[in-house]
Enzyme design. Structure first.
Site, PDB file in Angstrom:
ATOM      1  N   CYS A   1       0.833  -1.212   0.000  1.00 52.22           N
ATOM      2  CA  CYS A   1       0.000   0.000   0.000  1.00 52.22           C
ATOM      3  C   CYS A   1       0.863   1.257   0.000  1.00 52.22           C
ATOM      4  O   CYS A   1       1.353   1.688   1.043  1.00 52.22           O
ATOM      5  CB  CYS A   1      -0.936  -0.017   1.203  1.00 52.22           C
ATOM      6  SG  CYS A   1      -1.906   1.494   1.341  1.00 52.22           S
TER       7      CYS A   1
ATOM      8  N   CYS B   1      -0.383   4.164   2.123  1.00 51.74           N
ATOM      9  CA  CYS B   1      -0.230   3.978   3.581  1.00 51.74           C
ATOM     10  C   CYS B   1       1.222   4.197   3.999  1.00 51.74           C
ATOM     11  O   CYS B   1       1.492   4.796   5.033  1.00 51.74           O
ATOM     12  CB  CYS B   1      -0.607   2.566   4.011  1.00 51.74           C
ATOM     13  SG  CYS B   1      -2.078   1.902   3.270  1.00 51.74           S
ATOM     14  N   ASP B   2       2.163   3.663   3.216  1.00 54.60           N
ATOM     15  CA  ASP B   2       3.549   3.568   3.685  1.00 54.60           C
ATOM     16  C   ASP B   2       4.559   4.419   2.931  1.00 54.60           C
ATOM     17  O   ASP B   2       5.717   4.496   3.343  1.00 54.60           O
ATOM     18  CB  ASP B   2       4.008   2.086   3.618  1.00 54.60           C
ATOM     19  CG  ASP B   2       3.131   1.190   4.484  1.00 54.60           C
ATOM     20  OD1 ASP B   2       2.649   1.677   5.520  1.00 54.60           O
ATOM     21  OD2 ASP B   2       2.924   0.024   4.121  1.00 54.60           O
TER      22      ASP B   2
END
Ligand code: NAP
Length: 316
Positions: free
Chosen positions: A136, A139-140
């Site tokens: 992701c 997200c990261d």
């Protein structure tokens, strides 16, 4: 909610399919319950700009689009519950579900549990997941400022994630197992034109190198044409190789295709079990768009409405 709460309609999933089903069924006074799942809002909550959802000429951020859908649905009295379905007895009347220990029943069920990111299944992948390996980018990505990153895949997701990651990374290398991309022309063009993005063709990942203390240090690659192995240094690796449908708990009850997608009857959202309908990515391995998921969510709501009317009529 009591242990045996009963609903006319339960919707599993809160992505664009689930929320559109909720919008239509709540406006039909069916008082649905939405089970939000492990990722409330679905896949759009981990994407960035959505430029292809009609009605937003300037584009809209995925999480904002889902937030708006949620608010629209709340207005009509849908109930929401966090958590995931741990057991489903679809052949019982009423249909019985367990949400992390709590039992609920319903007359009709709409499954809109979506799909999750596919992984390669390597031991080193699970060992380094969260230590440099991710599925992701939104997200990261932030954790990889000025780092060198690899994105694995050749579809729209890979192009989108790679382009997004150039905001943080010093260099992004897209590693693809063929020498031709699957991504749409516009997404390819964007990635190919980006000076921070490079491509490595005909390579598959044999191993993720590193350990959980030091993090990811590189990838062991195998050339898919020559079979030759080589090491590629990078601190981050993002998997963008497609998705698998979230149908594990329905196996043995619902008709699924070879890759696990729910089979629906032609021109409807009906499954092989009366009263059980499926919408969105959980039954669509072809289109997989926010707008097609929303469309099938609407179809599932209308099919559910008709099913419940007929059920009522047959009871006299
Ligand atoms: P996808 O189109 O199925 O592409 C998956 C890619 O990963 C393919 O290039 C595939 O290689 C590769 N791959 C699959 N399994 C692999 C493995 N085991 N090892 C190495 N590579 C592997 O999936 P997606 O990119 O997630 O897109 C899914 C759908 O969402 C598509 O319909 C896409 O148009 C849509 N989407 C749209 C947008 C947008 O419009 N903004 C953004 C993201 C996704 P091969 O090509 O060799 O099969």
């Amino acid at each position: 909610m009591t242990d045996t709460a009963h609903y006319k309609v339960i919707i599993i999933g809160s992505g664009s399919a689930g929320l559109t089903s909720a919008l239509y069924t709540s406006r039909a006074n069916l008082d649905p319950l939405v089970i939000e799942g492990i990722q409330p809002g679905g896949q759009l909550t981990i994407t960035t700009d959505v430029e292809n959802f009609p009605g937003f000429p300037e584009g809209i951020l995925g999480p904002e689009l889902m937030d708006r859908m949620h608010k629209q649905v709340e207005k009509f009295g849908t109930k929401f519950i966090y958590g995931t379905v741990t057991r489903a007895d679809l052949k019982k009347t009423p249909i019985e579900l367990e949400i992390e220990g709590k039992k609920v029943t319903c007359d009709a069920l709409i499954i809109a549990s979506g799909a999750s990111a596919k992984l390669l299944g390597l031991k080193s992948e699970s060992k380094l997941m969260g230590h440099g390996v991710s599925a992701c980018a939104t997200c990261d990505g932030f954790f990889f400022k000025d780092k060198e990153i690899a994105v694995i895949g050749g579809g729209d997701s890979a192009m989108e994630e790679a382009t997004f990651l150039t905001k943080f990374a010093s260099k992004v290398t897209i590693i693809h197992r063929r020498d031709e991309l699957r991504a749409s022309a516009i997404m390819q063009e964007r990635a190919l034109k980006n000076p921070k993005i490079e491509f490595l063709w005909n390579k598959m990942i044999k191993e993720f190198l590193g350990n959980s203390e030091k993090g990811l240090e590189g990838l062991r690659l195998k050339d898919t044409k020559t079979g030759k192995e080589s090491d590629f240094a990078c601190q981050g690796a993002f998997l963008a190789i497609g998705h698998v449908p979230n149908t594990e708990i329905f196996k043995g009850q619902l008709e699924l295709d070879d890759t696990g997608y729910i089979i629906t009857k032609p021109k409807s959202t009906r499954t092989n079990i009366p009263g059980v309908f499926a919408a969105g990515d959980v039954q669509d391995s072809i289109y997989r768009q926010a707008i097609t998921a929303a469309g099938s969510g609407c179809m599932a709501a209308l099919d559910t409405q008709h099913y419940l009317e007929e059920l009522e009529f047959s009871k006299g």
